[in-house]
Design an enzyme around this catalytic site. Structure first.
Site, PDB file in Angstrom:
ATOM      1  N   GLY A   8      50.073  36.362  41.452  1.00 52.98           N
ATOM      2  CA  GLY A   8      50.334  34.948  41.731  1.00 52.98           C
ATOM      3  C   GLY A   8      49.941  34.073  40.552  1.00 52.98           C
ATOM      4  N   LYS A   9      48.753  34.332  40.011  1.00 55.03           N
ATOM      5  CA  LYS A   9      48.282  33.560  38.853  1.00 55.03           C
ATOM      6  C   LYS A   9      49.153  33.825  37.639  1.00 55.03           C
ATOM      7  CE  LYS A   9      43.299  33.746  39.296  1.00 55.03           C
ATOM      8  NZ  LYS A   9      42.132  34.335  38.622  1.00 55.03           N
ATOM      9  N   GLU A  36      33.966  43.067  35.541  1.00 53.08           N
ATOM     10  CA  GLU A  36      33.273  42.534  36.714  1.00 53.08           C
ATOM     11  C   GLU A  36      32.954  41.058  36.473  1.00 53.08           C
ATOM     12  OE1 GLU A  36      29.447  43.471  39.401  1.00 53.08           O
ATOM     13  OE2 GLU A  36      29.887  44.908  37.792  1.00 53.08           O
ATOM     14  N   ASP A  65      40.000  31.556  35.731  1.00 52.51           N
ATOM     15  CA  ASP A  65      39.113  31.820  36.858  1.00 52.51           C
ATOM     16  C   ASP A  65      39.182  30.590  37.754  1.00 52.51           C
ATOM     17  OD1 ASP A  65      37.223  33.964  37.853  1.00 52.51           O
ATOM     18  OD2 ASP A  65      36.135  32.115  38.280  1.00 52.51           O
ATOM     19  N   SER A  66      39.465  30.825  39.003  1.00 54.66           N
ATOM     20  CA  SER A  66      39.755  29.688  39.862  1.00 54.66           C
ATOM     21  C   SER A  66      39.284  29.984  41.274  1.00 54.66           C
ATOM     22  CB  SER A  66      41.256  29.393  39.831  1.00 54.66           C
ATOM     23  OG  SER A  66      42.004  30.585  39.931  1.00 54.66           O
ATOM     24  N   PHE A 146      50.405  31.398  46.560  1.00 53.53           N
ATOM     25  CA  PHE A 146      49.577  32.597  46.735  1.00 53.53           C
ATOM     26  C   PHE A 146      48.203  32.174  47.253  1.00 53.53           C
ATOM     27  CE2 PHE A 146      46.575  32.439  43.118  1.00 53.53           C
ATOM     28  CZ  PHE A 146      47.143  31.417  42.376  1.00 53.53           C
ATOM     29  N   HIS A 174      45.493  22.037  39.942  1.00 56.46           N
ATOM     30  CA  HIS A 174      44.272  22.264  39.160  1.00 56.46           C
ATOM     31  C   HIS A 174      44.583  23.111  37.919  1.00 56.46           C
ATOM     32  CE1 HIS A 174      45.165  25.253  42.097  1.00 56.46           C
ATOM     33  NE2 HIS A 174      44.238  26.107  41.678  1.00 56.46           N
TER      34      HIS A 174
HETATM   35  P1  IMP Z   1      39.532  34.907  40.544  1.00 53.89           P
HETATM   36  O1  IMP Z   1      39.777  33.753  39.612  1.00 53.89           O
HETATM   37  O2  IMP Z   1      40.140  36.169  40.067  1.00 53.89           O
HETATM   38  O3  IMP Z   1      38.095  35.016  40.911  1.00 53.89           O
HETATM   39  O4  IMP Z   1      40.345  34.598  41.877  1.00 53.89           O
HETATM   40  C1  IMP Z   1      40.489  33.306  42.354  1.00 53.89           C
HETATM   41  C2  IMP Z   1      41.043  33.290  43.754  1.00 53.89           C
HETATM   42  O5  IMP Z   1      41.090  31.909  44.152  1.00 53.89           O
HETATM   43  C3  IMP Z   1      42.479  33.762  43.832  1.00 53.89           C
HETATM   44  O6  IMP Z   1      42.581  35.117  44.175  1.00 53.89           O
HETATM   45  C4  IMP Z   1      43.033  32.886  44.942  1.00 53.89           C
HETATM   46  O7  IMP Z   1      42.751  33.435  46.167  1.00 53.89           O
HETATM   47  C5  IMP Z   1      42.239  31.605  44.837  1.00 53.89           C
HETATM   48  N1  IMP Z   1      43.059  30.631  44.103  1.00 53.89           N
HETATM   49  C6  IMP Z   1      42.933  30.228  42.820  1.00 53.89           C
HETATM   50  N2  IMP Z   1      43.896  29.367  42.493  1.00 53.89           N
HETATM   51  C7  IMP Z   1      44.671  29.252  43.582  1.00 53.89           C
HETATM   52  C8  IMP Z   1      45.850  28.517  43.838  1.00 53.89           C
HETATM   53  O8  IMP Z   1      46.432  27.823  42.990  1.00 53.89           O
HETATM   54  N3  IMP Z   1      46.327  28.647  45.072  1.00 53.89           N
HETATM   55  C9  IMP Z   1      45.750  29.404  46.046  1.00 53.89           C
HETATM   56  N4  IMP Z   1      44.666  30.130  45.848  1.00 53.89           N
HETATM   57  C10 IMP Z   1      44.117  30.046  44.621  1.00 53.89           C
END
Ligand code: IMP
Length: 188
Positions: A8-9, A36, A65-66, A146, A174
């Site tokens: 998705g990202k 990790e 990272d979000s 996503f 964002h």
């Molecule tokens: P990480 O950055 O790999 O720790 O994962 C961040 C998680 O935050 C993602 O797997 C999503 O579940 C959620 N996330 C981040 N950005 C979005 C977005 O734009 N829409 C929906 N969920 C998001």
């Protein structure tokens, strides 16, 4: 390279990069290991992922990272947003978990955060952050996007991110906010 295994990202970052003449591959395409996420902030985790990918592939790497922080849950799931979906990465489960955790709490305020880090193989990196405020809606609405998109409605909108077209999400998200700062700082 996009330092992510999250499809998705990667799709959204490819869309944001589409006006640039860049050949984009993802860390998933290159079978790079997923480091990790030991940082305690979005920026720390974005830097850790971008630097690991840039060094391993000897290419500039862009990492994201979000996550979603819910006011009524003291900021959870926040940097643990992906982990709340469990090992099978089931976001229907994660969204239900948020709803259950909020039971009885009328505060539906939440925000999405995104840290983007661009790292070079020599270890140099630049980071940018975007935050988008909104509210949670239950039950989830829409099948686009996503992660937590179906339960997040940005301030001033009537549709959740799960119901919005990709272009409409990119106009306010964002991720797009952080991306605009990155472009202004690194490509202006
Ligand atoms: P990480 O950055 O790999 O720790 O994962 C961040 C998680 O935050 C993602 O797997 C999503 O579940 C959620 N996330 C981040 N950005 C979005 C977005 O734009 N829409 C929906 N969920 C998001």
């Amino acid at each position: 390279m996009v330092a992510s295994h999250n499809t998705g990202k990667v799709r959204e970052i490819r869309e944001l990069l589409s006006t640039f003449k860049a050949d984009v591959v993802s860390a998933g395409d290159l079978n790079l290991p997923e480091p990790e996420e030991t940082g305690t902030t979005f920026i720390a985790n974005a830097e850790l992922k971008a630097l690991a990918a840039a060094t391993a592939a000897n290419l500039p790497a862009l990492a994201d990272d979000s996550g979603m922080s819910v006011d009524g849950l003291d900021g959870a799931p926040g940097i643990y947003s992906a982990r709340w979906a469990g090992p099978s990465k089931d976001f229907n489960y994660a969204m239900k978990r948020v709803e259950t955790a909020l039971a009885g709490n009328p505060n539906r305020r939440a925000q999405f955060n995104c840290a983007l880090t661009l790292a070079w193989p020599d270890g140099h990196c630049e980071s940018f952050e975007g935050t988008l405020h909104g509210q949670l809606v239950f039950p989830p609405r829409g099948t686009k996007g996503f992660g937590y998109d179906p339960i997040f409605m940005a301030d001033g909108q009537t549709l959740t991110f799960g119901e919005m077209e990709a272009d409409a999400k990119h106009a306010i998200s964002h991720r797009a906010m952080a991306f605009r700062q990155l472009v202004a700082a690194c490509f202006a």
